[in-house]
Design a protein around this motif. Structure first.
Motif, PDB file in Angstrom:
ATOM      1  N   GLY A   4       0.812  -1.202   0.000  1.00 35.69           N
ATOM      2  CA  GLY A   4       0.000   0.000   0.000  1.00 35.69           C
ATOM      3  C   GLY A   4       0.841   1.245   0.000  1.00 35.69           C
ATOM      4  O   GLY A   4       2.056   1.214   0.165  1.00 35.69           O
ATOM      5  N   LYS A   5       0.221   2.401  -0.212  1.00 39.78           N
ATOM      6  CA  LYS A   5       0.919   3.676  -0.198  1.00 39.78           C
ATOM      7  C   LYS A   5       0.424   4.519   0.955  1.00 39.78           C
ATOM      8  O   LYS A   5      -0.733   4.465   1.341  1.00 39.78           O
ATOM      9  CB  LYS A   5       0.685   4.419  -1.520  1.00 39.78           C
ATOM     10  N   ILE A   6       1.325   5.335   1.498  1.00 43.30           N
ATOM     11  CA  ILE A   6       0.968   6.226   2.595  1.00 43.30           C
ATOM     12  C   ILE A   6       0.505   7.541   1.977  1.00 43.30           C
ATOM     13  O   ILE A   6       1.272   8.239   1.337  1.00 43.30           O
ATOM     14  CB  ILE A   6       2.167   6.485   3.509  1.00 43.30           C
ATOM     15  N   ARG A   7      -0.766   7.870   2.199  1.00 38.69           N
ATOM     16  CA  ARG A   7      -1.281   9.074   1.568  1.00 38.69           C
ATOM     17  C   ARG A   7      -1.753  10.111   2.576  1.00 38.69           C
ATOM     18  O   ARG A   7      -1.845  11.276   2.268  1.00 38.69           O
ATOM     19  CB  ARG A   7      -2.459   8.706   0.650  1.00 38.69           C
ATOM     20  N   TYR A  48      -8.037 -15.998   7.968  1.00 40.66           N
ATOM     21  CA  TYR A  48      -7.972 -15.181   6.749  1.00 40.66           C
ATOM     22  C   TYR A  48      -6.792 -15.670   5.916  1.00 40.66           C
ATOM     23  O   TYR A  48      -5.932 -16.422   6.392  1.00 40.66           O
ATOM     24  CB  TYR A  48      -7.773 -13.705   7.090  1.00 40.66           C
ATOM     25  N   ASP A  49      -6.735 -15.204   4.664  1.00 44.01           N
ATOM     26  CA  ASP A  49      -5.572 -15.526   3.821  1.00 44.01           C
ATOM     27  C   ASP A  49      -4.378 -14.659   4.202  1.00 44.01           C
ATOM     28  O   ASP A  49      -3.250 -15.144   4.269  1.00 44.01           O
ATOM     29  CB  ASP A  49      -5.899 -15.307   2.340  1.00 44.01           C
ATOM     30  N   GLU A  50      -4.623 -13.371   4.426  1.00 47.02           N
ATOM     31  CA  GLU A  50      -3.581 -12.424   4.826  1.00 47.02           C
ATOM     32  C   GLU A  50      -4.207 -11.340   5.700  1.00 47.02           C
ATOM     33  O   GLU A  50      -5.376 -11.000   5.544  1.00 47.02           O
ATOM     34  CB  GLU A  50      -2.932 -11.727   3.608  1.00 47.02           C
ATOM     35  N   VAL A  51      -3.414 -10.800   6.608  1.00 42.47           N
ATOM     36  CA  VAL A  51      -3.777  -9.584   7.349  1.00 42.47           C
ATOM     37  C   VAL A  51      -2.547  -8.677   7.287  1.00 42.47           C
ATOM     38  O   VAL A  51      -1.552  -8.925   7.965  1.00 42.47           O
ATOM     39  CB  VAL A  51      -4.170  -9.874   8.804  1.00 42.47           C
ATOM     40  N   ASN A  52      -2.614  -7.651   6.452  1.00 44.23           N
ATOM     41  CA  ASN A  52      -1.470  -6.786   6.186  1.00 44.23           C
ATOM     42  C   ASN A  52      -1.593  -5.467   6.940  1.00 44.23           C
ATOM     43  O   ASN A  52      -2.596  -4.760   6.812  1.00 44.23           O
ATOM     44  CB  ASN A  52      -1.367  -6.499   4.685  1.00 44.23           C
ATOM     45  N   VAL A  53      -0.575  -5.172   7.734  1.00 45.88           N
ATOM     46  CA  VAL A  53      -0.552  -3.961   8.555  1.00 45.88           C
ATOM     47  C   VAL A  53       0.713  -3.171   8.233  1.00 45.88           C
ATOM     48  O   VAL A  53       1.813  -3.736   8.240  1.00 45.88           O
ATOM     49  CB  VAL A  53      -0.593  -4.314  10.054  1.00 45.88           C
ATOM     50  N   PHE A  54       0.544  -1.879   7.959  1.00 45.93           N
ATOM     51  CA  PHE A  54       1.692  -1.029   7.612  1.00 45.93           C
ATOM     52  C   PHE A  54       2.173  -0.285   8.856  1.00 45.93           C
ATOM     53  O   PHE A  54       1.434   0.500   9.456  1.00 45.93           O
ATOM     54  CB  PHE A  54       1.318  -0.022   6.521  1.00 45.93           C
ATOM     55  N   GLY A 113      -3.215   1.810   3.860  1.00 45.25           N
ATOM     56  CA  GLY A 113      -2.218   0.804   3.504  1.00 45.25           C
ATOM     57  C   GLY A 113      -2.395  -0.515   4.225  1.00 45.25           C
ATOM     58  O   GLY A 113      -1.539  -1.388   4.130  1.00 45.25           O
ATOM     59  N   HIS A 114      -3.507  -0.687   4.955  1.00 46.24           N
ATOM     60  CA  HIS A 114      -3.797  -1.930   5.659  1.00 46.24           C
ATOM     61  C   HIS A 114      -4.849  -2.715   4.874  1.00 46.24           C
ATOM     62  O   HIS A 114      -5.763  -2.126   4.293  1.00 46.24           O
ATOM     63  CB  HIS A 114      -4.321  -1.649   7.070  1.00 46.24           C
ATOM     64  N   SER A 115      -4.738  -4.044   4.874  1.00 47.29           N
ATOM     65  CA  SER A 115      -5.706  -4.840   4.121  1.00 47.29           C
ATOM     66  C   SER A 115      -5.859  -6.228   4.721  1.00 47.29           C
ATOM     67  O   SER A 115      -4.992  -6.722   5.447  1.00 47.29           O
ATOM     68  CB  SER A 115      -5.280  -4.953   2.653  1.00 47.29           C
ATOM     69  N   VAL A 116      -6.997  -6.848   4.394  1.00 46.57           N
ATOM     70  CA  VAL A 116      -7.254  -8.237   4.762  1.00 46.57           C
ATOM     71  C   VAL A 116      -7.652  -8.971   3.486  1.00 46.57           C
ATOM     72  O   VAL A 116      -8.387  -8.433   2.653  1.00 46.57           O
ATOM     73  CB  VAL A 116      -8.353  -8.335   5.846  1.00 46.57           C
ATOM     74  N   VAL A 117      -7.123 -10.192   3.307  1.00 47.36           N
ATOM     75  CA  VAL A 117      -7.432 -10.999   2.138  1.00 47.36           C
ATOM     76  C   VAL A 117      -8.289 -12.176   2.580  1.00 47.36           C
ATOM     77  O   VAL A 117      -7.888 -12.958   3.449  1.00 47.36           O
ATOM     78  CB  VAL A 117      -6.156 -11.490   1.432  1.00 47.36           C
ATOM     79  N   ILE A 118      -9.481 -12.284   1.975  1.00 45.02           N
ATOM     80  CA  ILE A 118     -10.437 -13.330   2.328  1.00 45.02           C
ATOM     81  C   ILE A 118     -10.835 -14.066   1.061  1.00 45.02           C
ATOM     82  O   ILE A 118     -11.303 -13.450   0.098  1.00 45.02           O
ATOM     83  CB  ILE A 118     -11.685 -12.730   3.003  1.00 45.02           C
ATOM     84  N   GLN A 121      -9.665 -12.547  -2.133  1.00 48.76           N
ATOM     85  CA  GLN A 121     -10.061 -11.179  -2.455  1.00 48.76           C
ATOM     86  C   GLN A 121      -9.543 -10.212  -1.393  1.00 48.76           C
ATOM     87  O   GLN A 121      -9.761 -10.418  -0.200  1.00 48.76           O
ATOM     88  CB  GLN A 121     -11.580 -11.068  -2.566  1.00 48.76           C
ATOM     89  N   GLU A 122      -8.878  -9.149  -1.847  1.00 50.99           N
ATOM     90  CA  GLU A 122      -8.297  -8.172  -0.927  1.00 50.99           C
ATOM     91  C   GLU A 122      -9.291  -7.067  -0.593  1.00 50.99           C
ATOM     92  O   GLU A 122      -9.965  -6.527  -1.480  1.00 50.99           O
ATOM     93  CB  GLU A 122      -7.037  -7.565  -1.533  1.00 50.99           C
ATOM     94  N   HIS A 123      -9.356  -6.726   0.687  1.00 48.89           N
ATOM     95  CA  HIS A 123     -10.224  -5.649   1.160  1.00 48.89           C
ATOM     96  C   HIS A 123      -9.376  -4.659   1.956  1.00 48.89           C
ATOM     97  O   HIS A 123      -8.609  -5.073   2.827  1.00 48.89           O
ATOM     98  CB  HIS A 123     -11.339  -6.187   2.068  1.00 48.89           C
ATOM     99  N   ASP A 124      -9.530  -3.375   1.678  1.00 52.84           N
ATOM    100  CA  ASP A 124      -8.853  -2.366   2.480  1.00 52.84           C
ATOM    101  C   ASP A 124      -9.405  -2.380   3.895  1.00 52.84           C
ATOM    102  O   ASP A 124     -10.610  -2.595   4.110  1.00 52.84           O
ATOM    103  CB  ASP A 124      -9.044  -0.975   1.881  1.00 52.84           C
ATOM    104  N   MET A 125      -8.520  -2.154   4.871  1.00 51.98           N
ATOM    105  CA  MET A 125      -8.955  -1.985   6.254  1.00 51.98           C
ATOM    106  C   MET A 125      -8.753  -0.528   6.656  1.00 51.98           C
ATOM    107  O   MET A 125      -7.683   0.045   6.438  1.00 51.98           O
ATOM    108  CB  MET A 125      -8.150  -2.889   7.195  1.00 51.98           C
ATOM    109  N   PHE A 126      -9.776   0.046   7.245  1.00 54.38           N
ATOM    110  CA  PHE A 126      -9.726   1.438   7.666  1.00 54.38           C
ATOM    111  C   PHE A 126      -9.585   1.517   9.179  1.00 54.38           C
ATOM    112  O   PHE A 126     -10.141   0.711   9.914  1.00 54.38           O
ATOM    113  CB  PHE A 126     -10.988   2.178   7.215  1.00 54.38           C
ATOM    114  N   VAL A 127      -8.856   2.520   9.620  1.00 52.91           N
ATOM    115  CA  VAL A 127      -8.672   2.742  11.053  1.00 52.91           C
ATOM    116  C   VAL A 127      -9.733   3.723  11.526  1.00 52.91           C
ATOM    117  O   VAL A 127      -9.796   4.852  11.015  1.00 52.91           O
ATOM    118  CB  VAL A 127      -7.274   3.299  11.353  1.00 52.91           C
TER     119      VAL A 127
END
Length: 271
Positions: A4-7, A48-54, A113-118, A121-127
């Motif tokens: 992900g990108k930091i925006r 889940y398939d992935e839990v990605n945290v930036f 830049g955080h996401s979960v893959v289920i 399929q990748e889904h953005d995670m919002f804080v």
């Protein structure tokens, strides 16, 4: 793994856990002595398939105000938490620090830049905006001259991913981090092998009514390792995800500081 990108402006996550008092004064050593703090991250498993945290940076504080923050490291990268199960860890940072007591630690996470893959399929995670105010983690880590203090951060992926909404109206995925911190020097581990491999179980270390560590047995060989456990007696619960097999509990499992209790093979029976 998605980075992900930091925006947007990053937020500060201050993590809440119980305070452990070390019986020493706050602040750093005025004599110039230094020690090392190392911060490791591992994960409780999730379905889940992935839990990605930036994670942007890791900081510690040696005072009771905002002036005392010191950066341990600035990784500026994404981590798939589900790669950090079964005894695997990631070094978030290591730094030489003036000797003394560091009362708090915090992670600086990106606002996106955080996401979960289920199911692929990748889904953005919002804080949530409310989380950006932060919750403090009081660790009271005592850094001693010429000694490395290792802090384990257990990032619970299953409890940190929150689903909002439903399939009809649409689902949003929120990141509300649940993290536990432990001084590695006062912990031990439990390891073993589950058979048959087809049981594909989660494995839990339970003390009383509390689950204090969890992992998922390796799908290729059935091996598991539970780390970061304080000395004491535990029940190890093997809970197959394959419904053809029954749960198996191993009671009175002793954990000793600095050692790994090898349980050998645990065989689960068919239902």
């Amino acid at each position: 793994m998605t980075t992900g990108k930091i925006r947007n402006i990053p937020f500060v996550l201050l993590l809440a856990v119980s305070v452990v008092f070390m019986g020493c004064n706050s602040g750093t050593n005025a004599d110039g002595d230094t020690g090392t703090m190392e911060v490791l991250m591992h994960d409780a498993p999730a379905d889940y398939d992935e839990v990605n945290v930036f994670i942007e940076s890791v900081e510690v504080n040696n005072s009771d105000n905002e002036e005392g923050w010191v950066e341990v490291n600035s990784p500026q990268q994404s981590y798939d938490l589900l790669e950090l199960t079964n005894g695997a860890t990631e070094v978030l940072g290591s730094a030489e620090l003036p000797a003394g007591t560091y009362e708090q630690i915090r992670l600086i996470l990106s606002s996106d830049g955080h996401s979960v893959v289920i199911d692929g399929q990748e889904h953005d995670m919002f804080v949530p905006s409310g989380e950006q105010t932060g919750v403090k983690l009081n660790v009271n880590a005592e850094i001693e001259p010429d000694i490395t203090y290792t802090l384990l951060l257990d990032f619970d992926a299953a409890r940190s991913v929150v689903v909002r909404g439903n399939q009809q109206s649409g689902e949003d995925y929120l990141l509300k981090p649940v993290i536990k911190a432990t001084n590695q020097a006062v912990t031990g581990n439990i390891a073993g092998v589950v058979e048959p491999i087809e049981a594909n179980p989660f494995v839990y270390a339970i003390a009383g009514e509390d689950t204090l560590s969890s992992t998922k047995a390796d799908t290729s060989n059935g091996e598991f390792k539970l780390i970061g456990l304080e000395e004491g007696t535990y029940t190890v619960s093997v809970d197959p995800t394959n419904e053809s097999f029954a749960t198996e509990n191993v009671e009175d499992v002793e954990v000793t500081v600095g050692e790994t209790n090898e349980l050998g093979t645990i065989t689960v029976s068919e239902n």
